[in-house]
Design an enzyme around this catalytic site. Structure first.
Site, PDB file in Angstrom:
ATOM      1  N   HIS A  47       0.846  -1.200   0.000  1.00 57.18           N
ATOM      2  CA  HIS A  47       0.000   0.000   0.000  1.00 57.18           C
ATOM      3  C   HIS A  47       0.880   1.248   0.000  1.00 57.18           C
ATOM      4  CE1 HIS A  47      -3.018  -2.984   1.481  1.00 57.18           C
ATOM      5  NE2 HIS A  47      -3.779  -2.289   0.653  1.00 57.18           N
ATOM      6  N   HIS A  90       1.371   1.465  -5.911  1.00 60.32           N
ATOM      7  CA  HIS A  90       0.030   0.865  -6.005  1.00 60.32           C
ATOM      8  C   HIS A  90      -0.997   1.925  -6.393  1.00 60.32           C
ATOM      9  CE1 HIS A  90      -3.677  -1.214  -4.984  1.00 60.32           C
ATOM     10  NE2 HIS A  90      -3.922  -0.331  -4.028  1.00 60.32           N
ATOM     11  N   HIS A  92      -6.511   6.997  -3.028  1.00 61.25           N
ATOM     12  CA  HIS A  92      -7.374   6.068  -2.292  1.00 61.25           C
ATOM     13  C   HIS A  92      -6.682   5.339  -1.140  1.00 61.25           C
ATOM     14  CE1 HIS A  92      -5.419   2.821  -4.541  1.00 61.25           C
ATOM     15  NE2 HIS A  92      -6.021   1.971  -3.729  1.00 61.25           N
ATOM     16  N   ASP A  93      -5.350   5.334  -1.083  1.00 62.42           N
ATOM     17  CA  ASP A  93      -4.645   4.654   0.015  1.00 62.42           C
ATOM     18  C   ASP A  93      -3.615   5.551   0.692  1.00 62.42           C
ATOM     19  OD1 ASP A  93      -5.781   2.145   0.353  1.00 62.42           O
ATOM     20  OD2 ASP A  93      -4.633   1.233  -1.268  1.00 62.42           O
ATOM     21  N   ASP A 119      -8.670  -1.650  -7.962  1.00 59.20           N
ATOM     22  CA  ASP A 119      -7.992  -1.997  -6.712  1.00 59.20           C
ATOM     23  C   ASP A 119      -7.707  -3.495  -6.621  1.00 59.20           C
ATOM     24  OD1 ASP A 119      -6.813  -1.126  -4.385  1.00 59.20           O
ATOM     25  OD2 ASP A 119      -8.652  -1.137  -3.200  1.00 59.20           O
TER      26      ASP A 119
END
EC number: 3.1.4.53
Length: 674
Positions: free
Chosen positions: A407, A411, A447-448, A565
């Site tokens: 993560h 990614h 998103h992460d 994802d």
């Protein structure tokens, strides 16, 4: 709008009461001796003559897939009349066939051989489901996609779509039994195919009136059902059904070996959110070791103070870095090695080497990928985005991604690029507005951000400050959003400065809804939403999928970011292997931490007890394949290459699973350093 009702005379006929004109359906059956017709009808009489349906009225505009009869629509695109999509229902003489499949049968007007591909567990009939009166195993309907490509007949597995199929079958049978004229309304012309009548008996007027009123009632019901939003309530039926099916599949998978049990536990705890009204799962999931009780007043006071501190400050936001470009922005946002051009030319492909891009950009893969995607889509000009401000934001965004094995910002770059490719599907190119596209790519990039390298469940079990702050609900996803938007508050990073207030609010809402959908525990709900939408359109005979409402659009966008994802198993095997090694190392580090804290080690997190090959086969079979299979159905004929790559990767891992459980290769400390 008030519901249409039949006239009083026909209502009397329908009820079989009132005067001598009453004629109930039992009388109709007796009068027509239908059992004789069923017994003596010839194959030719019961066969289906296929005719194209009338085009739907242009309520919204449509986008046509080249070489396909499948369209998605939005208010921004132009309308094209749909191609032929024919509907066939089982005649009374073929009731056995209909019963065997559990519903109506829609077929394209042309047929051709199709490339055989393994179907997911969603299409397997179950005796347990047959016994439940509210659940129907499968029905069959044609694809909403191309006739030329011979996409063939598809099974209908979502309850709402099966309900539509059954009602359309009832409507068609009513017309055949009573031999009344079909509705002249073009909206209803595609609901039944013309076929030879079952009889030539002239029915009494009151029977004809009753049949017409019944047909009108059915059409009204179908009108309401076909326009109902399939985003939540009806798709929850499918979600519940899929959970039961997956539990059953995983119970069998768990019985195969010790490693199968661990994989099954992992899939259930990670990808299935818990529903209070659901029965307990068949696989015994180990009880998580809970932290100290929060019932005492002292503990409550401590938690309250921690929550207050957390709410006063968004953790993880560090001092912003100053711009490093001095006003001049290089081609890819930052200075890169010349060789990167070859890899950047593949941003429109599924599976460019993002690791090589990171190396050649001097560890700025997220910046160069996101910057290039927005420039390629001409969004700088559309929204008057200052390139230097965007680069400043992206560099600070990268800075806030932690140095995790999986993560991390590489990614994030991979997910943003995958979103870009999914948005390029011919069926979607004119559906979403520029603002929605900008929000979608941005959501993939952020998103992460500030992911700690631990799962939501670990944060909850360890009483982490973030879990307390967000009340155990999508803990990490809410934190990612908070950090991403906090960075935007700095004037040096606010690349959205020229958006109107309304545009900023719309942008923020889309991003929030999308990033929250990356919570893996929402997987079954997202799958059910998408599957129900696709199948409902098949059964309705509509080769136009309407996306003119926010809920419809966000449902597709949420599915897209979830697909992106989970895209690792669909990428070239070399990339897939590297991503797999990275996620496993992150899981093992969590297991080490759980062991250190005295918590029960989560499934797949014990580095001394993991069978990698079997875990990947289970992950593909029960999570990735059903999701991508449904997506490929939506965007057909696009994404077939993705399914093919997924199948190849599955076979690669399947062929490496040891045959004997006692000789299964498990990962050890030595394996880690090889």
């Amino acid at each position: 709008m008030p519901r249409r009702r039949g006239s009083s005379s026909s209502s009397s006929a329908a009820g079989g009461s009132g005067g001598g004109g009453g004629f109930g359906f039992s009388s109709l059956r007796r009068e027509l001796h239908l059992h004789n017709f069923f017994r003596t009808s010839s194959p030719s009489a019961s066969s289906t003559s296929r005719t194209p349906p009338a085009a739907l009225p242009p309520r919204t505009s449509a986008v046509t897939i080249p070489g396909s009869n499948h369209k998605l629509t939005s208010s921004a695109s132009s309308y094209h009349p749909p191609r032929e999509l024919t509907v066939s229902t089982f005649s009374a003489g073929s009731a056995t066939a209909a019963d065997g499949l559990g519903g109506a049968h829609l077929t394209p007007s042309l047929s051709s051989s199709v490339h055989a591909r393994r179907e997911s567990f969603l299409y397997r009939a179950s005796d347990d489901l047959r016994e439940a009166s509210s659940l129907r195993p499968v029905s069959r309907a044609s694809s909403i996609a191309s006739n030329e490509h011979g996409h063939g007949d598809d099974l209908i597995v979502t309850p709402f779509a099966q309900l539509l199929a059954s009602l359309r079958n009832v409507r068609s049978n009513l017309i055949s039994i009573t031999n009344i004229q079909n509705s002249d309304d073009s909206r209803h012309a595609n609901r039944s195919a013309k076929r030879p009548p079952l009889h030539n008996i002239e029915l009494p007027d009151d029977v004809v009136h009753c049949a017409h009123d019944t047909l009108e009632e059915l059409d009204w019901c179908l009108d309401q059902l076909e326009t109902i939003q399939t985003h939540r309530s009806v798709s929850e039926m499918a979600s519940s059904k899929f959970r039961k099916m997956l539990n059953k599949e995983l119970s069998h998978f768990a019985e195969s070996s010790k490693s199968g049990t661990q994989v099954s536990k992992f899939l259930i705890t990670t990808y299935m959110d818990k529903e209070e009204d659901e029965p307990s799962i068949e696989i015994e999931v180990p009880t998580e070791v809970q932290g100290p009780s929060t019932s005492g007043p002292m503990t409550l006071s401590i938690l309250k103070k921690a929550q207050t501190a957390a709410m006063n400050k968004i953790s993880g936001v560090r001092k912003l870095r100053a711009p490093s470009h001095d006003g001049h922005v290089p081609e890819y946002g930052v200075n890169c090695a010349r060789e990167i051009a070859v890899h950047m030319q593949r941003l429109d492909d599924w599976g460019p080497d993002v690791f090589k891009i990171d190396e050649l950009s001097k560890n700025h893969s997220l910046t160069v990928v996101t910057f290039s995607l927005l420039r390629q889509r001409n969004l700088f000009k559309t929204f008057e985005i200052h390139q230097s401000t965007l680069v400043t934001y992206l560099l600070n965004l990268e800075h806030h991604y932690r140095n995790n094995h999986y993560h991390n910002f590489i990614h994030a770059a991979d997910v943003a690029q995958s979103m870009h490719v999914l948005l390029m599907s011919p069926v979607l190119t004119e559906v979403f507005t520029d603002l929605e596209v900008l929000a979608a790519i941005f959501a993939g990039a952020v998103h992460d951000v500030d992911h700690p390298g631990f799962t939501n469940q670990y944060l909850i079990n360890s009483n982490n400050e973030l879990a307390i702050m967000y009340n155990d609900e999508s803990v990490l996803e809410q934190h990612h959003l908070a950090v991403a938007f906090k960075l935007l508050q700095d004037s040096n990073c606010d690349f959205l400065a020229n958006l109107s207030r309304k545009q900023r609010l719309q942008f923020r809402k889309i991003v929030i809804d999308m990033v929250l959908a990356t919570d893996m525990s929402k997987h079954m709900s997202l799958l059910a939403d998408l599957k129900t939408m696709v199948e409902a359109k098949k059964v309705a005979g509509n080769n136009v999928i309407v996306l003119d409402k926010y809920n419809d659009k966000i449902q597709v966008l949420q599915s897209m970011i979830h697909l992106a994802d989970l895209s690792n198993p669909t990428k070239p095997i070399e990339l897939y292997q590297q991503w797999n090694q990275r996620i496993m190392e992150e899981y093992w580090r969590q297991g080490d931490k759980e062991k250190e804290l005295g918590l029960e080690i989560s499934p797949m997190c014990d580095r001394g007890n993991v069978t990698i090959e079997k875990s990947q086969v289970g992950f593909i079979d029960y999570i990735v394949h059903p999701l991508y299979e449904t997506w490929a159905d939506l965007v057909y004929p696009d994404a077939q290459n993705i399914l093919d790559q997924l199948e190849e990767n599955r076979e690669w891992y399947q062929s490496r699973i040891p045959e004997e459980p006692d000789t299964a290769r498990t990962v050890t400390e030595d394996d880690e350093h090889k």
